[in-house]
Motif scaffolding. Structure first.
Motif, PDB file in Angstrom:
ATOM      1  N   ALA A 271       5.955   0.169  -8.896  1.00 44.62           N
ATOM      2  CA  ALA A 271       6.489  -1.408 -10.552  1.00 44.62           C
ATOM      3  C   ALA A 271       7.728  -0.826 -10.650  1.00 44.62           C
ATOM      4  CB  ALA A 271       5.759  -0.595 -11.622  1.00 44.62           C
TER       5      ALA A 271
ATOM      6  N   GLN B 174       1.116  -0.821   0.017  1.00 47.37           N
ATOM      7  CA  GLN B 174       0.550  -0.244  -0.109  1.00 47.37           C
ATOM      8  C   GLN B 174       0.702   1.277   0.152  1.00 47.37           C
ATOM      9  OE1 GLN B 174      -2.437  -1.265   3.300  1.00 47.37           O
ATOM     10  NE2 GLN B 174      -3.910  -0.622   2.194  1.00 47.37           N
TER      11      GLN B 174
ATOM     12  N   ASP C 204       1.193   8.964  -8.412  1.00 48.82           N
ATOM     13  CA  ASP C 204       1.425   8.127  -9.025  1.00 48.82           C
ATOM     14  C   ASP C 204       1.770   7.509  -7.716  1.00 48.82           C
ATOM     15  OD1 ASP C 204       1.153   5.876 -11.220  1.00 48.82           O
ATOM     16  OD2 ASP C 204       3.012   6.718 -12.709  1.00 48.82           O
ATOM     17  N   THR C 205       1.051   5.922  -7.412  1.00 47.95           N
ATOM     18  CA  THR C 205       2.010   5.547  -6.504  1.00 47.95           C
ATOM     19  C   THR C 205       2.233   3.966  -6.802  1.00 47.95           C
ATOM     20  OG1 THR C 205      -0.379   4.746  -5.825  1.00 47.95           O
ATOM     21  CG2 THR C 205       1.087   6.294  -4.533  1.00 47.95           C
ATOM     22  N   GLU C 206       1.482   3.132  -8.061  1.00 45.96           N
ATOM     23  CA  GLU C 206       1.963   2.067  -8.575  1.00 45.96           C
ATOM     24  C   GLU C 206       2.737   2.188  -9.651  1.00 45.96           C
ATOM     25  OE1 GLU C 206      -2.104   1.212 -10.725  1.00 45.96           O
ATOM     26  OE2 GLU C 206      -3.388   1.099  -8.997  1.00 45.96           O
TER      27      GLU C 206
END
Length: 244
Positions: free
Chosen positions: A71, A59, A65-67
């Motif tokens: 990644a 989390q 843009d944490t995702e």
């Protein structure tokens, strides 16, 4: 971006919230929203590993843009990150200034290819340890116009990680005990059937695997449903795998 000078939640209130958590999901919910504010971080995250030491859930909060960051970090930085390596080797919190000079940090491929791209100028990580193994961690980052993390941040994070580690160990021990009690309601043959149900096998496939008739599987499932107070195969699997 300036860092706020006040903290709305004391460290001890986090400790109490952690102690009050009834399961791992609640453990996350109790602390995630306000962790960043306490540590005056613009970005923060929590990762808990499963029993096989694989990431169960990551989390991240605070960024647009944490995702993308997660990644890119997994792809470009995780295997070469000295801060993470320090945390893994020492089971202790660390920030970038413990392992880099400011000049080396700014010139490193790690910083330029990942952290700088998302304005994670200053980073700090802490371990969650259970049974002598790393079972997760917490992550904080500050933007380029914020000060670096210091010794007080490390001291606070050390306390937080100790409480998280202790509570996670307790919750997982309780879950295993509860799961064992539920599983013990079933006969050895019923547990074999349950394992095959969890793998997605049909009644006919289970019968063929165990050398019993399809009707025997059907009748066994009915008994298992009654014992565990469930009404469907999915509920049966969930009851055996996630009893709290």
């Amino acid at each position: 971006m300036t860092v706020p000078s006040t903290m709305n939640r004391s460290l001890h209130s986090f400790f109490q919230a952690i102690a009050d958590a009834r399961d791992e999901q609640e453990l996350r919910l109790q602390i995630m929203d306000e962790l960043g504010e306490h540590f005056q971080a613009q970005y923060w995250g929590l990762c808990l590993l499963n029993e096989d030491s694989h990431a169960a859930e990551v989390q991240m909060q605070g960024g647009a843009d944490t995702e993308g960051f997660v990644a890119d970090y997994n792809k470009l930085a995780r295997k070469v990150d000295p801060v993470l390596r320090y945390v893994i080797e020492h089971h202790a919190p660390a920030h970038e200034q413990l392992v880099f000079s400011p000049e080396v940090w700014k010139q490193s491929e790690l910083y330029q290819n990942c952290y700088a791209r998302y304005d994670h100028e200053h980073v700090m990580m802490g371990p969650i340890v259970s049974g002598g193994r790393l079972m997760g961690g917490v992550y904080f980052a500050r933007a380029s116009d914020a000060p670096a993390f210091d010794y007080k941040d490390l001291a606070d994070l050390t306390g937080l990680c100790l409480h998280l580690s202790s509570r996670l160990a307790t919750l997982r021990s309780q879950a295993k005990k509860s799961q064992s009690l539920v599983a013990n309601r079933l006969t050895p043959r019923e547990r074999e059937i349950a394992d095959l149900v969890a793998k997605g096998l049909t009644n006919a496939e289970i019968g063929a695997e165990l050398w019993i008739t399809q009707n025997s599987v059907k009748q066994a499932l009915k008994r298992m449903f009654r014992k565990l107070n469930v009404s469907a195969r999915a509920e049966l699997v969930a009851r055996l795998q996630d009893t709290v």
